[in-house]
Design an enzyme around this catalytic site. Structure first.
Site, PDB file in Angstrom:
ATOM      1  N   SER A 143       0.828  -1.213   0.000  1.00  0.00           N
ATOM      2  CA  SER A 143       0.000   0.000   0.000  1.00  0.00           C
ATOM      3  C   SER A 143       0.859   1.259   0.000  1.00  0.00           C
ATOM      4  O   SER A 143       1.966   1.264   0.560  1.00  0.00           O
ATOM      5  CB  SER A 143      -0.864  -0.023   1.264  1.00  0.00           C
ATOM      6  OG  SER A 143      -1.369   1.248   1.550  1.00  0.00           O
ATOM      7  N   TYR A 168      -2.328  -0.376  10.128  1.00  0.00           N
ATOM      8  CA  TYR A 168      -2.546  -0.923   8.779  1.00  0.00           C
ATOM      9  C   TYR A 168      -1.263  -0.797   7.952  1.00  0.00           C
ATOM     10  O   TYR A 168      -0.777  -1.774   7.367  1.00  0.00           O
ATOM     11  CB  TYR A 168      -3.705  -0.178   8.090  1.00  0.00           C
ATOM     12  CG  TYR A 168      -3.814  -0.469   6.615  1.00  0.00           C
ATOM     13  CD1 TYR A 168      -4.254  -1.707   6.166  1.00  0.00           C
ATOM     14  CD2 TYR A 168      -3.458   0.487   5.669  1.00  0.00           C
ATOM     15  CE1 TYR A 168      -4.334  -1.992   4.798  1.00  0.00           C
ATOM     16  CE2 TYR A 168      -3.535   0.216   4.310  1.00  0.00           C
ATOM     17  CZ  TYR A 168      -3.977  -1.022   3.881  1.00  0.00           C
ATOM     18  OH  TYR A 168      -4.047  -1.288   2.538  1.00  0.00           O
TER      19      TYR A 168
HETATM   20  N1  LIG Z   1      -8.451  -0.139  -2.533  1.00  0.00           N
HETATM   21  C1  LIG Z   1      -7.365   0.579  -2.302  1.00  0.00           C
HETATM   22  O1  LIG Z   1      -7.328   1.792  -2.545  1.00  0.00           O
HETATM   23  C2  LIG Z   1      -6.120  -0.071  -1.759  1.00  0.00           C
HETATM   24  C3  LIG Z   1      -4.982   0.738  -1.566  1.00  0.00           C
HETATM   25  C4  LIG Z   1      -3.817   0.151  -1.062  1.00  0.00           C
HETATM   26  C5  LIG Z   1      -3.788  -1.202  -0.782  1.00  0.00           C
HETATM   27  N2  LIG Z   1      -4.906  -1.959  -0.963  1.00  0.00           N
HETATM   28  C6  LIG Z   1      -4.834  -3.390  -0.632  1.00  0.00           C
HETATM   29  O2  LIG Z   1      -5.305  -4.136  -1.742  1.00  0.00           O
HETATM   30  C7  LIG Z   1      -5.967  -5.309  -1.289  1.00  0.00           C
HETATM   31  C8  LIG Z   1      -7.371  -5.358  -1.857  1.00  0.00           C
HETATM   32  O3  LIG Z   1      -8.051  -4.191  -1.430  1.00  0.00           O
HETATM   33  P1  LIG Z   1      -9.589  -3.934  -1.729  1.00  0.00           P
HETATM   34  O4  LIG Z   1      -9.749  -2.474  -1.858  1.00  0.00           O
HETATM   35  O5  LIG Z   1     -10.054  -4.839  -2.779  1.00  0.00           O
HETATM   36  O6  LIG Z   1     -10.190  -4.354  -0.301  1.00  0.00           O
HETATM   37  P2  LIG Z   1     -11.496  -5.200   0.051  1.00  0.00           P
HETATM   38  O7  LIG Z   1     -11.688  -5.050   1.532  1.00  0.00           O
HETATM   39  O8  LIG Z   1     -12.615  -4.846  -0.842  1.00  0.00           O
HETATM   40  O9  LIG Z   1     -11.027  -6.685  -0.285  1.00  0.00           O
HETATM   41  C9  LIG Z   1     -10.299  -7.489   0.619  1.00  0.00           C
HETATM   42  C10 LIG Z   1     -11.053  -8.792   0.767  1.00  0.00           C
HETATM   43  O10 LIG Z   1     -10.292  -9.653   1.626  1.00  0.00           O
HETATM   44  C11 LIG Z   1     -11.193 -10.391   2.413  1.00  0.00           C
HETATM   45  N3  LIG Z   1     -10.483 -10.846   3.604  1.00  0.00           N
HETATM   46  C12 LIG Z   1     -10.085 -10.116   4.674  1.00  0.00           C
HETATM   47  N4  LIG Z   1      -9.460 -10.909   5.560  1.00  0.00           N
HETATM   48  C13 LIG Z   1      -9.464 -12.159   5.022  1.00  0.00           C
HETATM   49  C14 LIG Z   1      -8.974 -13.410   5.458  1.00  0.00           C
HETATM   50  N5  LIG Z   1      -8.342 -13.541   6.638  1.00  0.00           N
HETATM   51  N6  LIG Z   1      -9.142 -14.489   4.666  1.00  0.00           N
HETATM   52  C15 LIG Z   1      -9.784 -14.382   3.471  1.00  0.00           C
HETATM   53  N7  LIG Z   1     -10.278 -13.218   3.011  1.00  0.00           N
HETATM   54  C16 LIG Z   1     -10.111 -12.121   3.783  1.00  0.00           C
HETATM   55  C17 LIG Z   1     -12.340  -9.453   2.724  1.00  0.00           C
HETATM   56  O11 LIG Z   1     -13.529 -10.170   3.016  1.00  0.00           O
HETATM   57  C18 LIG Z   1     -12.424  -8.634   1.443  1.00  0.00           C
HETATM   58  O12 LIG Z   1     -13.459  -9.113   0.590  1.00  0.00           O
HETATM   59  C19 LIG Z   1      -5.905  -5.275   0.231  1.00  0.00           C
HETATM   60  O13 LIG Z   1      -4.784  -6.023   0.633  1.00  0.00           O
HETATM   61  C20 LIG Z   1      -5.693  -3.803   0.530  1.00  0.00           C
HETATM   62  O14 LIG Z   1      -5.050  -3.622   1.767  1.00  0.00           O
HETATM   63  C21 LIG Z   1      -6.074  -1.428  -1.454  1.00  0.00           C
END
Ligand SMILES: NC(=O)c1ccc[n+]([C@@H]2O[C@H](COP(=O)([O-])OP(=O)(O)OC[C@H]3O[C@@H](n4cnc5c(N)ncnc54)[C@H](O)[C@@H]3O)[C@@H](O)[C@H]2O)c1
Length: 344
Positions: A143, A168
């Site tokens: 991130s 985080y």
């Molecule tokens: N969206 C953004 O702007 C952004 C920015 C930086 C990093 N990220 C990272 O990208 C990844 C995806 O982000 P996103 O926006 O799609 O988030 P999101 O929350 O929509 O998707 C993450 C998914 O992981 C699942 N999850 C959480 N813990 C879990 C576990 N222990 N086992 C199985 N599933 C689990 C959740 O149910 C969720 O559906 C994440 O790692 C997030 O930290 C996202």
């Protein structure tokens, strides 16, 4: 190619799973479908992939997509070590994309243990399974938040990232360190992607684009933190997915320049940071309404700006995000107003 996508009911994971399946890869998506935000969005994203399930769905049992012959989904947790070992033993994945995580900066202030479980214990299970079952390439979500208190912009992968301002961010930086050690110890090829504020259709309801669209549509006030004095490098979902797939296809090799470790970190952002107030104006004009705003101080855990230097991604992977904020917001709002949006 057989690929595991974790976090497959999430914003980025669901879209990634669909694009991989439509290019012919065999994809298994897993997700615990936690209730950090409204699960109707997760069910809706899965149903777009031809995967129908509800709260009674049985854990750890595959469900076939009716839309993509080569795609299955399993409700399971990456922190369930036993289930993860069984899955890897059975499926023999060639590549893994780990997106499952407890996301959200602000939530980590009040719910720190959710981050320990998914982002650290869960990620360790992913690493252990990748090394024991000889996965050829692990790509994982880091991130932009790892840049923490850094003030030099644009943020470069070569900058030191030792000053996170939220748990985080600290877990994401930890993932990078854990992955590096596994790459060195076991020769596991790993790429970490530092995503910069992703937005678009089916986006996350805890993030500004969806919060703003929802408030404007309900005639409610929008909360503008740090009195609007913030800068964000918003990145459209399709660009993130395209960059992730290109990275997945580009397995890092052991090089002298990387201390003999097949490990890479890339920024993946739009590199066109915008002022928060300009972003709000873009949403207002796409919604056709002006928002009533309440100006508030900075929230704990937030950073003033994010700004990606993506030259390394362009040089080594041959890709840079391209969707302009104007076009991306228009597509997002079109989806937001459509019948597809379960939270409208
Ligand atoms: N969206 C953004 O702007 C952004 C920015 C930086 C990093 N990220 C990272 O990208 C990844 C995806 O982000 P996103 O926006 O799609 O988030 P999101 O929350 O929509 O998707 C993450 C998914 O992981 C699942 N999850 C959480 N813990 C879990 C576990 N222990 N086992 C199985 N599933 C689990 C959740 O149910 C969720 O559906 C994440 O790692 C997030 O930290 C996202």
């Amino acid at each position: 190619m057989k690929i595991l996508v974790t976090g497959a009911a999430g914003f980025i994971g669901s879209k990634l799973m669909g694009v991989l399946a439509s290019r012919g890869d065999e994809v298994v998506g897993i997700d615990s479908i936690n209730n950090y935000y409204d699960v109707r969005l997760k069910y809706g994203r899965l149903s777009e992939m031809g995967i129908m399930l509800n709260d009674e769905f049985v854990w750890n049992q595959p469900i076939q997509s009716s839309r993509y012959e080569t795609c299955r989904f399993i409700r399971m947790s990456i922190d369930d070590r036993h289930a993860m070992e069984e899955l890897f033993e059975r499926e023999h994945f060639e590549k893994v994309v780990n997106l499952a995580a407890q996301a959200g900066v602000r939530y980590s202030i009040t719910n720190p243990y959710a981050y320990l479980q998914s982002n650290l214990a869960g990620f360790l299970n992913v690493l252990e399974c990748c090394r024991h079952y000889e996965v050829k390439h692990l790509v994982f979500a880091s991130s932009s938040s790892v840049y923490g208190l850094n003030s030099k912009v644009p943020y470069s992968e070569e900058d030191k990232v030792d000053t996170p301002v939220s748990l985080y961010a600290a877990t994401k930086k930890s993932n990078e360190l854990m992955a590096h050690s596994y790459s060195k110890l076991y020769g596991l090829a790993v790429t970490g992607l530092r995503f910069f504020t992703v937005y678009g259709p089916w986006g996350r309801p805890d993030m500004a684009p969806m919060l703003f669209a929802r408030a404007i549509s309900n005639g409610e006030q929008i909360k503008v933190f740090n009195n609007g004095n913030m800068i964000r490098d918003f990145t459209y979902i399709d660009d993130i997915v395209e960059g992730t797939i290109r990275t997945l296809d580009h397995v890092p090799v052991t090089q002298k320049s990387s201390n003999g470790v097949a490990y890479k970190i890339y920024n993946i952002g739009c590199s066109h940071p915008v002022k928060l107030m300009d972003f709000i104006h873009e949403i207002e004009s796409a919604m056709g309404h002006e928002a009533e705003k309440i100006f508030l101080p900075m929230q704990p855990g937030d950073v003033y700006q994010t700004n990606a230097d993506t030259s390394m991604l362009k040089r080594e992977i041959g890709y840079e995000p391209m969707v302009t904020l104007h076009d991306g917001v228009a597509k997002f709002i079109q989806w937001y107003k459509s019948e597809k949006n379960p939270l409208k």
